[in-house]
Design an enzyme around this catalytic site. Structure first.
Site, PDB file in Angstrom:
ATOM      1  N   ASP A  43       0.630  -1.354   0.117  1.00 49.58           N
ATOM      2  CA  ASP A  43       0.016  -0.058  -0.085  1.00 49.58           C
ATOM      3  C   ASP A  43       0.832   1.113  -0.064  1.00 49.58           C
ATOM      4  OD1 ASP A  43      -2.395   1.674   0.239  1.00 49.58           O
ATOM      5  OD2 ASP A  43      -3.119   0.819   1.820  1.00 49.58           O
ATOM      6  N   ASP A  56       0.272  -8.341  -9.732  1.00 54.61           N
ATOM      7  CA  ASP A  56      -0.662  -9.284 -10.358  1.00 54.61           C
ATOM      8  C   ASP A  56      -2.137  -8.331 -10.355  1.00 54.61           C
ATOM      9  OD1 ASP A  56       0.260 -11.958 -10.614  1.00 54.61           O
ATOM     10  OD2 ASP A  56       1.085 -11.145  -8.800  1.00 54.61           O
TER      11      ASP A  56
END
Length: 626
Positions: A217, A278
């Site tokens: 994050d 991903d």
């Protein structure tokens, strides 16, 4: 500057964007096609990972539903209560992953290399304990953490050394003037000796525990030091440092760990992130949920985090980069209890599902009420398990960042690996509205097809079109099954990468669209194709056109199954067509189940368009206007 997660979730207006835009290389809102914002980079189009092979976005539960309203890390007893609830209520339907989320500053217990060992210092048990607990119930633990971080506890203990570098203290990899959260977590300086070993060691630390997914994050804050709501929040590390750290994580994660990128600026239409993650977050945080977060708020594009504010516009805006074998679109968490009606609940889960976003429940056992049903429809769940990654209907090849009429946010289509179609119709309006789809015009199917309502789990009969009067914020989710001919896979819902893009403007072409730019070396169109119950040799036929009479060559590659294995490659000559549509055939080997089939440009002197490919041995429709 200390900035809490709570502060970050504020909704104040953007501040001081001018400097940031220059730093990000902001794109002009000029009339450029998609290709202008999808520039290829000198890397593969996507990570070579298990997630890319299977396409499965994930069926998960996350702690966010406790973290956000309490602005705190989840206590261990509450964690255990929710784990047992998920195992009991959702695991039977295929939910297999439990996810931690932010509020991680209090995790200061570290090992000899500075890596955290538990979710919270107040917890009795460490990560391995809970990984083993979940494994005993057939589930996995996904961990939220950023390998760019160093805890204050590691900074204060100089006996803590970089893994593999006993000559370097972890404390020497950062500085007092580079905090993420003051006195709790600091950023790694990637230019210091030992930084790479520390960052990659962190990823390997989690991999060694058996963690299948790492959620990383605050990427925008690291890169630019700037937030859309708060302005300058910390030091800008710059794009070179950001790219370096993404490369290190990608390399260490390897083929088996999923890398989830959160809060990326996605400069140049994600040229760095698309091949190093991903999945990536495509809209603002879910916050408290509700219709306003799903469809409301800011509707325009910005060239930095977040480019689009809500899932409807975010999923639409990024739909030119998703697809089989490409990065997944992460629209954040789902809070079923936050919606005003069951219609809104179906719309939310239906949109996330058809776009290929993870289905990540963030209600808790104490808050979900009677809304759990929306997560347990086996026919909807089956779409995620198949790796569906659909797209909105494209009206032209313009970028959605400057032409919001280029894509229809309320009509979505996609194909499963068996060639059947999924159609999602959505009503974002505040009044009842009719939504319709014509199978010949919008899917290219002239025969009648079988239509099934997936929410009602009911066959509707054979049709050539479908129309529904949708209630306020309502939707329909349909499965369309052709009944004749070989299985056809349409390029308009395939994955486009490395220069291949959607188009529908070639003179004389009367269909609804095609993929183009296959004259460019490495330009790729990818499809998820089933090998049926047995696999074996199959004939794949390409319907294509070249702009001149000169021939062009392409590679047809097949990567088989969910295992990360080798790829078979077949060279195919495409005789020149002078603008007409013709077919060319190649024999390939498929395995049982899902195969990733790519058509890859080798280089040609004139444009090469790809309409669709067919695979012998299964049902498919006649084709309209082609």
């Amino acid at each position: 500057m200390a900035v809490s997660r709570r502060a970050f979730l504020g909704t104040s207006g953007a501040i001081g964007a001018g400097t940031l835009l220059a730093g990000l290389g902001a794109q002009s809102a000029a009339a450029d096609p998609i290709a202008a914002i999808g520039n290829p980079v000198p890397r593969p189009a996507a990570r070579n990972s298990l997630r890319m092979r299977t396409g499965q976005p994930g069926l998960q539960w996350v702690t966010y539903g406790y973290n956000l309203p309490n602005n705190a890390n989840i206590p261990e007893d509450v964690w255990k209560k929710n784990l047992d609830w998920v195992i009991r209520e959702f695991a039977p339907y295929g939910y297999d992953t439990i996810c931690t989320d932010g509020w991680i500053e209090s995790s200061q217990r570290v090992d000899k290399n500075g890596y955290i060992v538990s979710q919270n210092d107040e917890w009795t048990h460490d990560f391995p304990y809970w990984i083993n607990y979940l494994a005993g119930h057939g589930m996995k633990l996904s961990i939220y953490y950023n390998p760019f971080w160093i805890t204050e506890s590691a900074r204060q203990d100089r006996s803590i050394k970089v893994k593999g570098r006993p000559d370097i203290a972890v404390a020497d990899l950062t500085a007092d003037w580079d905090p993420f959260t003051k006195d709790k977590i600091y950023w790694v300086d990637p230019h210091r000796d030992g930084a790479k070993e520390y960052v990659q060691g962190y990823v390997e630390h989690f991999k060694a525990m058996g963690v299948p997914r790492l959620r990383v994050d605050f990427l925008a804050w690291f890169e630019t030091g700037w937030d859309q709501n708060l302005g300058v929040v910390m030091r800008e590390h710059g794009r070179e440092s950001y790219e370096m750290l993404l490369d290190w994580i990608d390399e260490a994660a390897g083929k088996d760990m999923v890398v989830s990128l959160v809060m990326p600026n996605m400069a140049n239409h994600g040229e760095l992130e698309r091949s190093r993650g991903d999945s990536f977050r495509i809209n603002d945080d879910a916050d408290k949920g509700g219709w306003g977060r799903l469809s409301g708020g800011r509707q325009d594009w910005r060239p930095y985090w977040t480019q689009w504010s809500n899932p409807f516009t975010g999923l639409t805006g990024w739909s030119d980069v998703n697809g089989p074998g490409l990065i997944g679109l992460d629209a954040d968490f789902l809070i079923a209890s936050s919606y005003a009606s069951d219609d809104e609940r179906r719309t939310t889960v239906g949109l996330f599902t058809i776009a290929g976003s993870p289905i990540c429940i963030s209600d808790t056992v104490d808050t979900i009420g009677d809304s759990a049903w929306v997560f347990t429809n086996p026919e909807v769940i089956a779409l995620s398990k198949d790796g569906l990654a659909g797209k909105p209907l494209f009206n032209n090849n313009h970028g959605y960042n400057w032409d919001t009429g280029s894509r229809d946010t309320e009509r979505w289509i996609g194909q499963l690996s068996d060639g059947s179609w999924i159609v999602g119709l959505f009503n974002r309006g505040d009044e009842p509205n009719t939504r319709a789809i014509d199978f010949a015009k919008d899917l290219g199917i002239t025969d009648q097809v079988k239509v099934r309502d997936l929410w009602a789990r009911k066959d509707l009969g054979t049709m050539t079109s479908y129309s529904a009067d949708l209630p306020t914020h309502g939707s329909a989710l349909l499965k369309i099954t052709p009944t004749e001919g070989p299985v056809r896979y349409d390029s308009t819902v395939a994955g486009w990468s490395l220069g291949a893009v959607f188009d529908n403007e070639t003179a004389g072409y009367s269909g609804r669209g095609y993929a183009t730019n296959l004259d460019k070396t490495d330009a790729t169109v990818s499809f998820a194709v089933t090998g049926g119950g047995t696999g074996g040799s199959r004939s794949i036929q390409l319907r294509y056109a070249t702009a001149t009479g000169r021939a062009a060559d392409v590679w047809v590659t097949v990567t088989s199954g969910s295992r990360v294995a080798g790829t078979a490659r077949y060279r195919l000559r495409l005789p020149g067509t002078g603008g007409a549509w013709k077919t060319a055939r190649v024999q390939v080997d498929l395995v049982k189940g899902r195969n990733l089939v790519k058509v890859v440009g080798i280089g040609a002197t004139a444009p090469v368009h790809l309409d669709y490919l067919t695979v012998e041995g299964g049902p498919s429709p006649k084709v309209a206007g082609r």
